[in-house]
Design a protein around this motif. Structure first.
Motif, PDB file in Angstrom:
ATOM      1  N   GLU A 108       0.806  -1.238   0.070  1.00 17.31           N
ATOM      2  CA  GLU A 108       0.031  -0.022   0.140  1.00 17.31           C
ATOM      3  C   GLU A 108       1.033   1.435  -0.170  1.00 17.31           C
ATOM      4  OE1 GLU A 108      -2.535  -0.655   3.306  1.00 17.31           O
ATOM      5  OE2 GLU A 108      -3.924  -2.063   2.315  1.00 17.31           O
ATOM      6  N   GLY A 109       2.330   0.977   0.086  1.00 13.38           N
ATOM      7  CA  GLY A 109       2.887   2.333  -0.035  1.00 13.38           C
ATOM      8  C   GLY A 109       2.827   3.165   1.293  1.00 13.38           C
ATOM      9  N   LEU A 110       2.419   2.748   2.287  1.00 15.87           N
ATOM     10  CA  LEU A 110       2.265   3.721   3.598  1.00 15.87           C
ATOM     11  C   LEU A 110       3.874   4.069   4.080  1.00 15.87           C
ATOM     12  CD1 LEU A 110      -0.616   1.700   5.192  1.00 15.87           C
ATOM     13  CD2 LEU A 110      -1.049   3.787   3.760  1.00 15.87           C
ATOM     14  N   PRO A 111       3.517   5.352   4.940  1.00 19.34           N
ATOM     15  CA  PRO A 111       4.889   5.632   5.678  1.00 19.34           C
ATOM     16  C   PRO A 111       5.045   4.373   6.790  1.00 19.34           C
ATOM     17  CG  PRO A 111       3.316   7.552   5.488  1.00 19.34           C
ATOM     18  CD  PRO A 111       2.818   6.345   4.634  1.00 19.34           C
ATOM     19  N   VAL A 129      20.024  15.943   7.502  1.00 23.91           N
ATOM     20  CA  VAL A 129      19.142  15.602   6.256  1.00 23.91           C
ATOM     21  C   VAL A 129      18.950  14.169   6.180  1.00 23.91           C
ATOM     22  CG1 VAL A 129      20.147  17.499   4.652  1.00 23.91           C
ATOM     23  CG2 VAL A 129      21.281  15.341   4.629  1.00 23.91           C
ATOM     24  N   LEU A 130      19.771  13.583   6.767  1.00 31.10           N
ATOM     25  CA  LEU A 130      19.588  11.996   6.847  1.00 31.10           C
ATOM     26  C   LEU A 130      18.430  11.622   7.865  1.00 31.10           C
ATOM     27  CD1 LEU A 130      23.065  10.258   7.007  1.00 31.10           C
ATOM     28  CD2 LEU A 130      21.684  11.057   4.722  1.00 31.10           C
ATOM     29  N   LEU A 131      18.491  12.403   9.108  1.00 34.70           N
ATOM     30  CA  LEU A 131      17.396  12.016  10.058  1.00 34.70           C
ATOM     31  C   LEU A 131      15.805  12.742   9.483  1.00 34.70           C
ATOM     32  CD1 LEU A 131      19.367  13.690  13.066  1.00 34.70           C
ATOM     33  CD2 LEU A 131      18.488  11.260  12.704  1.00 34.70           C
ATOM     34  N   ASP A 132      15.993  13.686   8.732  1.00 41.33           N
ATOM     35  CA  ASP A 132      14.588  14.236   8.009  1.00 41.33           C
ATOM     36  C   ASP A 132      14.442  13.324   7.212  1.00 41.33           C
ATOM     37  OD1 ASP A 132      13.038  16.774   8.212  1.00 41.33           O
ATOM     38  OD2 ASP A 132      13.331  16.406   6.046  1.00 41.33           O
ATOM     39  N   GLU A 133      15.100  12.860   6.365  1.00 44.91           N
ATOM     40  CA  GLU A 133      14.589  11.664   5.124  1.00 44.91           C
ATOM     41  C   GLU A 133      13.965  10.532   6.060  1.00 44.91           C
ATOM     42  OE1 GLU A 133      14.107  10.297   1.421  1.00 44.91           O
ATOM     43  OE2 GLU A 133      14.902  12.155   2.006  1.00 44.91           O
ATOM     44  N   ALA A 134      14.686  10.117   6.981  1.00 44.95           N
ATOM     45  CA  ALA A 134      14.359   8.808   7.889  1.00 44.95           C
ATOM     46  C   ALA A 134      12.924   9.241   8.631  1.00 44.95           C
ATOM     47  CB  ALA A 134      15.393   8.402   8.779  1.00 44.95           C
ATOM     48  N   ALA A 135      12.744  10.442   8.802  1.00 41.28           N
ATOM     49  CA  ALA A 135      11.478  10.738   9.481  1.00 41.28           C
ATOM     50  C   ALA A 135      10.333  10.759   8.521  1.00 41.28           C
ATOM     51  CB  ALA A 135      11.578  12.154  10.187  1.00 41.28           C
ATOM     52  N   GLY A 136      10.818  11.404   7.320  1.00 41.25           N
ATOM     53  CA  GLY A 136       9.751  11.308   6.152  1.00 41.25           C
ATOM     54  C   GLY A 136       9.319   9.855   5.785  1.00 41.25           C
ATOM     55  N   LEU A 137      10.207   9.110   5.882  1.00 42.88           N
ATOM     56  CA  LEU A 137      10.014   7.521   5.686  1.00 42.88           C
ATOM     57  C   LEU A 137       8.930   6.906   6.783  1.00 42.88           C
ATOM     58  CD1 LEU A 137      13.525   6.163   4.482  1.00 42.88           C
ATOM     59  CD2 LEU A 137      11.536   6.399   2.840  1.00 42.88           C
ATOM     60  N   LEU A 138       9.100   7.483   7.838  1.00 44.51           N
ATOM     61  CA  LEU A 138       8.092   6.992   9.128  1.00 44.51           C
ATOM     62  C   LEU A 138       6.982   7.611   9.169  1.00 44.51           C
ATOM     63  CD1 LEU A 138      11.138   6.778  11.750  1.00 44.51           C
ATOM     64  CD2 LEU A 138       9.901   5.028  10.710  1.00 44.51           C
ATOM     65  N   GLU A 139       6.758   8.827   9.030  1.00 50.58           N
ATOM     66  CA  GLU A 139       5.440   9.685   8.880  1.00 50.58           C
ATOM     67  C   GLU A 139       5.416  10.617   8.014  1.00 50.58           C
ATOM     68  OE1 GLU A 139       3.145   9.192  11.062  1.00 50.58           O
ATOM     69  OE2 GLU A 139       4.144   8.383  13.009  1.00 50.58           O
ATOM     70  N   ARG A 140       4.245  11.025   7.556  1.00 47.21           N
ATOM     71  CA  ARG A 140       4.056  12.062   6.549  1.00 47.21           C
ATOM     72  C   ARG A 140       4.284  13.486   7.032  1.00 47.21           C
ATOM     73  NH1 ARG A 140      -0.094   8.650   4.334  1.00 47.21           N
ATOM     74  NH2 ARG A 140       0.481   8.355   2.045  1.00 47.21           N
ATOM     75  N   GLU A 141       5.232  14.292   6.459  1.00 47.89           N
ATOM     76  CA  GLU A 141       5.263  15.542   7.178  1.00 47.89           C
ATOM     77  C   GLU A 141       4.082  16.358   6.533  1.00 47.89           C
ATOM     78  OE1 GLU A 141       7.090  18.204   9.080  1.00 47.89           O
ATOM     79  OE2 GLU A 141       8.337  16.692   8.587  1.00 47.89           O
ATOM     80  N   THR A 142       3.691  17.650   7.419  1.00 48.97           N
ATOM     81  CA  THR A 142       2.793  18.546   7.222  1.00 48.97           C
ATOM     82  C   THR A 142       2.962  19.265   6.017  1.00 48.97           C
ATOM     83  OG1 THR A 142       2.047  18.656   9.670  1.00 48.97           O
ATOM     84  CG2 THR A 142       1.370  20.408   8.086  1.00 48.97           C
ATOM     85  N   SER A 143       2.330  19.533   5.134  1.00 49.73           N
ATOM     86  CA  SER A 143       2.340  19.955   3.892  1.00 49.73           C
ATOM     87  C   SER A 143       1.870  21.569   3.949  1.00 49.73           C
ATOM     88  CB  SER A 143       1.715  19.326   2.482  1.00 49.73           C
ATOM     89  OG  SER A 143       1.982  20.242   1.277  1.00 49.73           O
ATOM     90  N   PHE A 144       2.911  22.496   3.434  1.00 51.97           N
ATOM     91  CA  PHE A 144       2.392  23.908   3.335  1.00 51.97           C
ATOM     92  C   PHE A 144       1.529  24.143   2.044  1.00 51.97           C
ATOM     93  CE2 PHE A 144       5.719  24.286   6.326  1.00 51.97           C
ATOM     94  CZ  PHE A 144       5.287  25.445   7.592  1.00 51.97           C
ATOM     95  N   GLY A 145       0.713  25.341   1.923  1.00 46.24           N
ATOM     96  CA  GLY A 145       0.052  25.513   0.890  1.00 46.24           C
ATOM     97  C   GLY A 145       0.926  25.969  -0.240  1.00 46.24           C
TER      98      GLY A 145
END
Length: 675
Positions: free
Chosen positions: A324-327, A428-444
């Motif tokens: 399902e390609g989920l975080p 940048v690695l930590l942020d990439e890892a966090a993005g793999l785990l959870e979806r980041e809030t998106s700005f408009g």
């Protein structure tokens, strides 16, 4: 028009300005009155808080700066005069006295021409001195009269000395800039802007325009401005509030990804590798490689019955969640929920009753379920994932060479994740890892300035924060100074997740004098980027290239230039290689010259001593560059850095050198040296 009529017109316009300011004060007064009584009319505490935030924001938006003109232009359309300004002002009956520059009708102030008058008979520009209306200038489009860039008032506003933070450019937006400012919200655009073309202003004004047009939508999702450093953000901080926009978030890329304190350092090779886009694939492999197919059934007791789930259904649950390609963390929660759902169905079948919420929560935490979950889809944090990777990079086999893996490997792995000493590049690695785990809030909407210095991994971090919004990318490939600086915009846009964004060049400059632009353009062939040369409409300004006898004479020559620069109006910057900044500041202090740093936005000192590495995006009236050779040799992309430094001057540029000038400049400076 006879002279007495001109005087009458000027008096009438001044009267309208006074009346408009009074109306704005009344608008703010009404907002303040509502704010003070908001708690009494709200239905509950939550409503009172929400209403208070709205009214507080409204009060801030209606603030008036008496040193800034409330309106700067007028349009005569169908025998009606419309004043165009920084915000909408109405009289007590609600009739407009000043139109917001973003209003649909105001578009004609920037776009109307003799060829396409758009119903405008006369366009008027106003001249101001410290907020006082002093003059006006008319273009009678219905008579074929159009001044364009020959407008005296327009030229004076563009060339006005730079003192303090960056100003808005609503009075001087050019048609090609206005087209970008008013681009649709769903459109992502990339502006390749040569020095002095106003690309930063275009991005900020686009943010203000979108907030005007899509107020509620963007208030919910937010607007983010990303700058290269805190000095730059301080410099631009006054622009949006001057336009009535007080809730735009500003951050550096380091601010966005600051998940952990920086306590470690990297070799240049390791830092470059950590910003490489292959690291995203390495991290994904390291994370998803933790999954294991269940091989044993689980037995669960709820105190009354025992339930069994065989290995095959468990494998199917894990496989389906993976497809399902989920975080990662969301997938783990879904696997847990589906296992509990199987137990629930067994219970309903056996007992004929649906178990309650308490039973479901208890089943999610029983040892057989958590044991299965930890074995098949183990929990992990971004920090633990990165620590494991840097402790043993072998998971990167086939993606990174053996030498690259060794460059990543920590010489002394931490005993625990909490003891890890992360470097700036690790963020940048930590942020990439966090993005793999959870979806980041998106700005408009996200505005990214100096985007040519984004690494692929930094671009991916911004992409996660603009997944459901649009971006305005601003930069100049010739000004790329980071080791990973972009050489073409297509690659950066792909990493940002906006591969179809239009790339629009701005090449005509209004701020940097032609002589300065011509000097900087000499560097372009050596910068290995395919960008058009900048062209400046400014024929004023001064350029002086001053050879100094010996390095020991540089400080004295710098003081002479600073003293001469202070005879003129405007800001003065001394720019040098970072290691020379302390020495130069001390020399000026010993001579009694007060100086500021780029972060001192509120300082009254006219002289700022600026390290070359943080001058990007800043502008000063008179720039004194001390020893270009040192700037070039201080870093691998030193010629790019020098290109940035030379183009910070908006009136006068002095270049002091004891060492030979860098090669591309030597043949171009004879005339300037003689001057």
């Amino acid at each position: 028009m006879p002279a007495p009529d001109l005087d009458t017109e000027l008096t009438s316009e001044r009267t309208h300005l006074t009346a408009s300011r009074a109306a704005l004060r009344r608008m703010r007064g009404r907002a303040e009155a509502l704010y003070s009584t908001g708690a009494d009319v709200a239905g509950d505490a939550y409503g009172a808080e929400a209403l208070g935030r709205t009214l507080s924001r409204r009060v801030a938006e209606l603030a008036d700066d008496p040193t800034t003109p409330l309106f700067f232009g007028r349009l005569d359309i169908d025998e009606t005069a419309y004043h165009v300004g920084r915000r909408h002002v109405t009289d007590d009956a609600g009739e407009p006295m000043v139109l917001d520059w973003r209003a649909p009708l105001s578009r004609s102030f920037y776009r109307a021409s003799v060829r396409d008058p758009q119903g405008v008979t006369t366009r008027r520009r106003f001249g101001f001195v410290r907020g006082e209306l002093t003059s006006f200038e008319d273009e009678h489009l219905d008579r074929g009269e159009e001044l364009g860039t020959k407008s005296r008032i327009l030229t004076a506003e563009i060339e006005r000395p730079r003192v303090g933070p960056m100003r808005d450019i609503v009075a001087t937006i050019q048609p090609e800039q206005d087209e970008l400012v008013r681009a649709e919200l769903d459109d992502s655009i990339c502006v390749q802007g040569a020095p002095g073309t106003g690309k930063t202003a275009v991005g900020l004004h686009r943010a203000a325009y979108l907030l005007y047009l899509h107020r509620e939508r963007l208030r919910r999702s937010g607007v983010l401005v990303v700058g290269p450093n805190s000095a730059f953000l301080s410099y631009i901080s006054a622009v949006l509030p001057a336009l009535g926009e007080v809730e735009v978030q500003q951050a550096t890329i380091d601010d966005l990804i600051a998940r952990a304190p920086v306590r470690g350092t990297d070799s240049a090779e390791a830092a470059l590798l950590k910003h490489d886009p292959r690291m995203a694939e390495v991290l994904a492999r390291a994370l998803w490689g933790r999954l294991r197919k269940p091989t044993e059934p689980i037995m669960v007791s709820d105190g009354s019955y025992r339930w069994r789930i065989d290995a095959e259904p468990l494998r199917r649950i894990v496989d389906e969640a993976r497809r399902e390609g989920l975080p990662y963390a969301v997938g783990r929660e879904r696997v847990q929920a589906r296992v509990v759902a199987l137990l629930q169905r067994q219970s309903e079948y056996r007992t004929g009753n649906s178990p309650g919420e308490g039973w479901l929560r208890r089943m999610a935490k029983v040892a057989p379920v958590t044991g299965f979950l930890n074995a098949s889809w183990p929990a992990v944090t971004p920090e633990a994932l990165v620590v494991d990777l840097l402790t043993d990079p072998s998971v990167a086999d086939g993606l990174l060479s053996a030498a690259e893996q060794e460059a990543l490997r920590w010489a002394r792995p931490p005993r625990t994740v909490k003891a890890a000493r992360f470097s700036a590049a690790d963020l940048v690695l930590l942020d990439e890892a966090a993005g793999l785990l959870e979806r980041e809030t998106s700005f408009g909407h996200v505005v990214v300035d100096e985007a040519q210095d984004l690494s692929p991994m930094q671009a991916r971090a911004i992409a996660r924060r603009s997944e459901h919004g649009s971006v305005t990318l601003l930069g100049d490939l010739a000004q790329g100074t980071a080791p990973w600086a972009a050489r073409d915009w297509g690659t950066t846009l792909r990493h940002l997740g906006k591969p179809d964004a239009a790339v629009v060049p701005l090449t005509v400059g209004f701020r940097v004098p032609a002589a300065v632009v011509a000097l900087a353009n000499r560097l372009l062939p050596a910068l290995d980027v395919d960008v058009p040369e900048a062209v400046s409409l400014r024929r004023d300004g001064d350029l002086a290239v001053v050879p100094v006898g010996a390095p020991s004479d540089l400080d004295g020559a710098m003081l002479v230039e600073v003293t001469a620069a202070l005879e003129h109006e405007g800001s003065v910057a001394v720019i040098a290689a970072d290691r020379a900044v302390g020495r130069l500041r001390a020399h000026l202090a010993a001579a009694g010259v007060e100086t500021a740093t780029p972060d001192d936005v509120d300082s009254t000192a006219r002289v700022t001593v600026v390290p070359a590495t943080i001058v990007k995006g800043l502008e000063y009236d008179h720039v004194i560059v001390v020893e270009p050779a040192d700037i070039v040799t201080a870093e691998p992309r030193g010629l790019h850095r020098l290109y940035v430094v030379l183009t910070r001057a908006v009136s006068r540029l002095s270049v002091l050198h004891a060492q030979p000038l860098p090669g591309p400049l030597r043949d171009s400076t004879a005339a300037a040296t003689a001057a």
